[in-house]
Design a protein around this motif. Structure first.
Motif, PDB file in Angstrom:
ATOM      1  N   ASP A   1      14.654 -31.845 -37.754  1.00 53.96           N
ATOM      2  CA  ASP A   1      15.457 -30.846 -37.043  1.00 53.96           C
ATOM      3  C   ASP A   1      14.711 -29.519 -36.919  1.00 53.96           C
ATOM      4  O   ASP A   1      14.791 -28.841 -35.897  1.00 53.96           O
ATOM      5  CB  ASP A   1      16.806 -30.647 -37.738  1.00 53.96           C
ATOM      6  CG  ASP A   1      17.717 -31.859 -37.605  1.00 53.96           C
ATOM      7  OD1 ASP A   1      17.430 -32.749 -36.765  1.00 53.96           O
ATOM      8  OD2 ASP A   1      18.723 -31.918 -38.341  1.00 53.96           O
ATOM      9  N   THR A   2      13.975 -29.134 -37.955  1.00 59.02           N
ATOM     10  CA  THR A   2      13.195 -27.898 -37.918  1.00 59.02           C
ATOM     11  C   THR A   2      12.128 -27.971 -36.829  1.00 59.02           C
ATOM     12  O   THR A   2      11.931 -27.013 -36.074  1.00 59.02           O
ATOM     13  CB  THR A   2      12.560 -27.625 -39.299  1.00 59.02           C
ATOM     14  OG1 THR A   2      13.614 -27.477 -40.261  1.00 59.02           O
ATOM     15  CG2 THR A   2      11.695 -26.384 -39.284  1.00 59.02           C
ATOM     16  N   GLU A   3      11.466 -29.118 -36.733  1.00 63.65           N
ATOM     17  CA  GLU A   3      10.474 -29.307 -35.674  1.00 63.65           C
ATOM     18  C   GLU A   3      11.129 -29.246 -34.295  1.00 63.65           C
ATOM     19  O   GLU A   3      10.575 -28.657 -33.367  1.00 63.65           O
ATOM     20  CB  GLU A   3       9.768 -30.644 -35.833  1.00 63.65           C
ATOM     21  CG  GLU A   3       8.795 -30.696 -36.985  1.00 63.65           C
ATOM     22  CD  GLU A   3       8.127 -32.061 -37.095  1.00 63.65           C
ATOM     23  OE1 GLU A   3       7.909 -32.727 -36.048  1.00 63.65           O
ATOM     24  OE2 GLU A   3       7.823 -32.466 -38.230  1.00 63.65           O
ATOM     25  N   ALA A   4      12.298 -29.848 -34.160  1.00 67.15           N
ATOM     26  CA  ALA A   4      13.003 -29.855 -32.875  1.00 67.15           C
ATOM     27  C   ALA A   4      13.398 -28.445 -32.468  1.00 67.15           C
ATOM     28  O   ALA A   4      13.256 -28.046 -31.297  1.00 67.15           O
ATOM     29  CB  ALA A   4      14.226 -30.758 -32.945  1.00 67.15           C
ATOM     30  N   VAL A   5      13.902 -27.661 -33.431  1.00 70.22           N
ATOM     31  CA  VAL A   5      14.292 -26.278 -33.143  1.00 70.22           C
ATOM     32  C   VAL A   5      13.067 -25.472 -32.714  1.00 70.22           C
ATOM     33  O   VAL A   5      13.124 -24.686 -31.764  1.00 70.22           O
ATOM     34  CB  VAL A   5      15.014 -25.652 -34.364  1.00 70.22           C
ATOM     35  CG1 VAL A   5      15.139 -24.149 -34.216  1.00 70.22           C
ATOM     36  CG2 VAL A   5      16.363 -26.310 -34.575  1.00 70.22           C
ATOM     37  N   ALA A   6      11.949 -25.663 -33.404  1.00 68.66           N
ATOM     38  CA  ALA A   6      10.722 -24.953 -33.041  1.00 68.66           C
ATOM     39  C   ALA A   6      10.257 -25.337 -31.632  1.00 68.66           C
ATOM     40  O   ALA A   6       9.853 -24.478 -30.841  1.00 68.66           O
ATOM     41  CB  ALA A   6       9.620 -25.236 -34.062  1.00 68.66           C
TER      42      ALA A   6
ATOM     43  N   LEU B   1      12.180 -26.468 -29.154  1.00 68.14           N
ATOM     44  CA  LEU B   1      13.136 -25.877 -28.197  1.00 68.14           C
ATOM     45  C   LEU B   1      12.865 -24.387 -28.001  1.00 68.14           C
ATOM     46  O   LEU B   1      12.948 -23.875 -26.875  1.00 68.14           O
ATOM     47  CB  LEU B   1      14.564 -26.117 -28.655  1.00 68.14           C
ATOM     48  CG  LEU B   1      15.029 -27.594 -28.600  1.00 68.14           C
ATOM     49  CD1 LEU B   1      16.379 -27.741 -29.291  1.00 68.14           C
ATOM     50  CD2 LEU B   1      15.074 -28.087 -27.169  1.00 68.14           C
ATOM     51  N   ALA B   2      12.548 -23.683 -29.085  1.00 66.36           N
ATOM     52  CA  ALA B   2      12.262 -22.259 -28.989  1.00 66.36           C
ATOM     53  C   ALA B   2      10.995 -21.979 -28.178  1.00 66.36           C
ATOM     54  O   ALA B   2      10.857 -20.929 -27.553  1.00 66.36           O
ATOM     55  CB  ALA B   2      12.143 -21.645 -30.378  1.00 66.36           C
ATOM     56  N   SER B   3      10.059 -22.942 -28.168  1.00 70.83           N
ATOM     57  CA  SER B   3       8.803 -22.747 -27.451  1.00 70.83           C
ATOM     58  C   SER B   3       8.927 -23.022 -25.955  1.00 70.83           C
ATOM     59  O   SER B   3       8.059 -22.630 -25.177  1.00 70.83           O
ATOM     60  CB  SER B   3       7.711 -23.650 -28.033  1.00 70.83           C
ATOM     61  OG  SER B   3       7.926 -25.003 -27.645  1.00 70.83           O
TER      62      SER B   3
END
Length: 99
Positions: free
Chosen positions: A88-93, A95-97
């Motif tokens: 999930d942390t990778e996914a959020v990062a 999405l933010a990019s």
């Protein structure tokens, strides 16, 4: 792979069929290669859960098959929470990019 299996009793259960399911369960054992880590019964009497580790999901089908006359099963592949949090942390990062 780790799985959580849930089961709920079929509406057609009778006192006699419950007794039969318990008789069958008393003689049953998991397949070689299916490591049942936990069996948990719901306190409301409406089924239960098992945590199973296996590399062969066919073993779960084999191990639940004798009980399908009495119970409906759901099988969920799962990950440790630390693994899902990292994903999930990778996914959020990611999405933010995306701009």
């Amino acid at each position: 792979m780790k799985y959580v299996i849930s089961w709920t009793p079929r509406a057609s259960l009778t006192e006699e069929s419950v007794a039969r399911s318990l008789q069958v369960f008393g003689k049953w054992s998991p397949s070689q290669g299916a490591d049942f880590k936990e069996f948990l019964g719901r306190i409301d009497g409406q089924g239960g859960f098992a945590v199973v580790e296996t590399d062969d999901p066919r073993l779960i089908a084999k191990d639940t098959a004798p009980f399908t006359a009495w119970f409906d099963f759901a099988v969920h592949p799962v990950l440790e929470i630390a693994d899902t949090a990292a994903i999930d942390t990778e996914a959020v990062a990611f999405l933010a990019s995306v701009q």
